[in-house]
Design a protein around this motif. Structure first.
Motif, PDB file in Angstrom:
ATOM      1  N   PHE A 296       0.786  -1.218   0.062  1.00 26.93           N
ATOM      2  CA  PHE A 296      -0.046   0.062   0.035  1.00 26.93           C
ATOM      3  C   PHE A 296       0.796   1.300  -0.081  1.00 26.93           C
ATOM      4  N   ILE A 297       0.788   2.019  -0.980  1.00 25.57           N
ATOM      5  CA  ILE A 297       1.615   3.156  -1.037  1.00 25.57           C
ATOM      6  C   ILE A 297       0.602   4.399  -0.445  1.00 25.57           C
ATOM      7  N   VAL A 298       1.074   5.021   0.498  1.00 23.50           N
ATOM      8  CA  VAL A 298       0.441   5.760   1.337  1.00 23.50           C
ATOM      9  C   VAL A 298       0.468   7.189   0.148  1.00 23.50           C
ATOM     10  N   PRO A 299      -0.821   7.559   0.122  1.00 23.34           N
ATOM     11  CA  PRO A 299      -0.986   8.860  -0.864  1.00 23.34           C
ATOM     12  C   PRO A 299      -0.154  10.031  -0.364  1.00 23.34           C
ATOM     13  N   GLU A 300       0.332  10.853  -1.184  1.00 24.38           N
ATOM     14  CA  GLU A 300       0.970  12.147  -0.761  1.00 24.38           C
ATOM     15  C   GLU A 300       0.126  12.991  -0.022  1.00 24.38           C
ATOM     16  N   VAL A 301      -1.145  12.988  -0.514  1.00 25.97           N
ATOM     17  CA  VAL A 301      -2.096  14.121   0.007  1.00 25.97           C
ATOM     18  C   VAL A 301      -3.438  13.573  -0.039  1.00 25.97           C
ATOM     19  N   TYR A 302      -4.297  13.791   0.998  1.00 24.06           N
ATOM     20  CA  TYR A 302      -5.756  13.742   0.837  1.00 24.06           C
ATOM     21  C   TYR A 302      -6.361  15.059   1.019  1.00 24.06           C
ATOM     22  N   SER A 303      -7.519  15.259  -0.372  1.00 26.63           N
ATOM     23  CA  SER A 303      -8.053  16.312  -0.621  1.00 26.63           C
ATOM     24  C   SER A 303      -9.713  16.272  -0.569  1.00 26.63           C
ATOM     25  N   TYR A 304     -10.028  17.286  -0.172  1.00 29.51           N
ATOM     26  CA  TYR A 304     -11.670  17.605  -0.254  1.00 29.51           C
ATOM     27  C   TYR A 304     -11.893  19.057  -0.607  1.00 29.51           C
ATOM     28  N   LYS A 305     -12.430  19.610  -1.675  1.00 33.31           N
ATOM     29  CA  LYS A 305     -12.511  20.996  -1.823  1.00 33.31           C
ATOM     30  C   LYS A 305     -10.930  21.687  -1.678  1.00 33.31           C
ATOM     31  N   SER A 306     -10.940  22.547  -0.776  1.00 34.45           N
ATOM     32  CA  SER A 306      -9.788  23.448  -0.664  1.00 34.45           C
ATOM     33  C   SER A 306      -8.744  22.717   0.501  1.00 34.45           C
ATOM     34  N   GLU A 307      -9.511  21.739   1.112  1.00 36.62           N
ATOM     35  CA  GLU A 307      -8.579  21.071   2.294  1.00 36.62           C
ATOM     36  C   GLU A 307      -7.640  20.145   1.711  1.00 36.62           C
TER      37      GLU A 307
END
Lengths: 326, 326
Positions: free
Chosen positions: A299-310
């Motif tokens: 499992f490659i950990v995502p670089e970032v998690y996003s929602y709208k501007s977060e």
């Protein structure tokens, strides 16, 4: 048993990252303003449930300790909360309305009410001293609370130093949570190589000998110890900046990392007790049934998690874990 | 006596920030690639002089230690350099070509040549251990160098821990530099409140007792101790990011801060020895005459210094100092 979900778009971003793999969590009340009324509590719980997008998750909510909570108020709210969380003034994110004195007599009215009503106390146990010594310096306060309120269950949150373990074992009414990051990291991972703001938290991760002692305690699934992620998301640009916020975001990786860690040490048999069973017993919980499947797959950990501007950067962003959730 | 000027636009940005207030500086050679030849050295010195924009500044340049420097090469370059700088492999910025073994016998050929020729050795004295212990762990290596090469002047660069002071005093051929930030900050200023990437450096600033011991040494203007800023500029966006670079930029504020510090402790009489006279004696320098005037007038440290696309944030950005340079 220690989770920050924040509010608004951040809540919508991070809540599903816990609710899809956990059956429940103890949610911290340090919003701005903090949760101190029944109305605010119930409204926040509702927002959490909506954000979780599924019914298989129980948010065990808490209120923010105040010295002037009346017995009547606590009695009225008792069935809605799992615990009261105490922040000393100014020790971490949104603790500006925390208690300014840890004097037992100042805290006594509220704590005696909680003791009578059987409401547990969760504590961020740090002084405002030198960062490596803050938890150690707080231990006499834990000890004083344990002695003065023998029927109060006191949770030493996110313990980070080996000295805390001796005290934990000394008093029957002391319990502790441990995070993923305090089991995995030392201060070397924050400031030893390149600076890593996404591993910066309070209490700060400490020396190798502290990590080792905490790891031993967790791997043994000591009956007074529970997993508490203290997963604490902050906007990427409030971490990677001149005045970086404290908090490590681990919700989406916690189970995978803990499984890997317990497997590496040949202690998989203790994993369930550390993550779940101990907390059920300590808090008298009867959680909903929920099944997840961990598989041995990269499992490659995502670089970032996003929602709208977060945007939130998880711990171990971009790195490979050997367990996945199917 | 310890300054990083970098190259290209960064050099053009930061060089005048030192040359306008100092008469000279010892310039570190850790460029990419590092300065290891006479041609590269002279060309770099010329670029520095051009970037300084005035004649009242002497860049005392250095070369990057290599185990295979011949006696002939060192003899040829002797009059061009003030010292040779030794970096253990991988301990700080651009040290990837540093020495991979600190074994005395590996270093002996170069060090014996330097000893015979009277070329001082500057050392970044850290191991690759836990960050709080790296300098302490390096002390036996300093001791071994001091004993094996008694006529070699060895500069313990940017000392950061109290244990280094005892060793410094023990051997006649050991000397030390101290930075502004190690006199002003502790680890609390990096990771104790909000995370401050602009106070992150190697060696890391340490405990209050370390700072106190260094301060005492500097305030006394101990004859074996020199001010060395280790001012080490990095692009703002390489500091405020996921993998932040190590280095504190202090050139434009160093004199003001030191004046304030020595004044607060009633030791202004020792300031000149710490900043300049000790270094002149230790390195046998005869600096150009230069007069600057410090006046008691508030100086608000700029938030950022810029040139073209280069942006550097100084230590204490936005804060008020009580001395200005007129």
């Amino acid at each position: 048993m220690h989770l920050h979900l924040r509010d608004d778009d951040m809540l919508k971003l991070v809540a599903p990252k816990t609710s899809n793999t956990f059956a429940g969590a103890l949610i911290m009340p340090n919003l701005l303003p903090p949760i101190t009324t029944k109305e605010a509590l119930l409204a926040y719980k509702k927002r959490i449930q909506e954000a979780c997008k599924n019914d298989e998750f129980e948010p065990h909510v808490t209120i923010f300790f105040q010295v002037d909570y009346s017995y009547e108020f606590l009695k009225e709210i008792k069935d809605e909360i799992i615990a009261v969380k105490l922040y000393p003034f100014g020790v971490t994110t949104n603790s500006e309305t925390g208690v300014s004195s840890m004097d037992v007599e100042v805290l006594r009215p509220t704590l005696e009410s909680m003791e009578k009503l059987g409401i547990p106390l969760c504590v961020h146990g740090e002084t405002k001293g030198f960062m490596m010594d803050r938890e150690k310096e707080f231990l006499p306060i834990y000890e004083s609370l344990a002695i003065n309120f023998p029927d109060l269950k006191i949770m030493m949150e996110h313990i980070s130093s080996k000295e805390s373990i001796d005290l934990l074992k000394k008093y029957d009414n002391l319990y502790a949570t441990i995070t993923v990051h305090h089991l995995m990291l030392t201060l070397d991972d924050v400031v030893g190589g390149m600076l890593n703001p996404h591993a910066f938290c309070k209490p700060i991760v400490k020396k190798p000998e502290d990590r080792k002692a905490l790891l031993q305690l967790a791997l043994s699934a000591h009956p007074k110890v529970m997993f508490g992620s203290d997963s604490a998301p902050h906007q990427k640009n409030t971490k990677e900046c001149h005045h970086g916020a404290a908090g490590v975001f681990t919700s989406p990786i916690a189970l995978q990392v803990l499984t890997q860690l317990f497997e590496e040490h040949g202690k998989l048999d203790n994993l369930n007790a550390f993550i779940s069973l101990n907390a059920q017993r300590i808090y008298n919980l009867n959680p909903i049934k929920k099944e997840i499947r961990l598989i041995k797959k990269d499992f490659i950990v995502p670089e970032v998690y996003s929602y709208k501007s977060e945007q939130v950067v998880p711990l171990f962003a971009g790195q490979k874990l050997v367990w996945s959730i199917s």
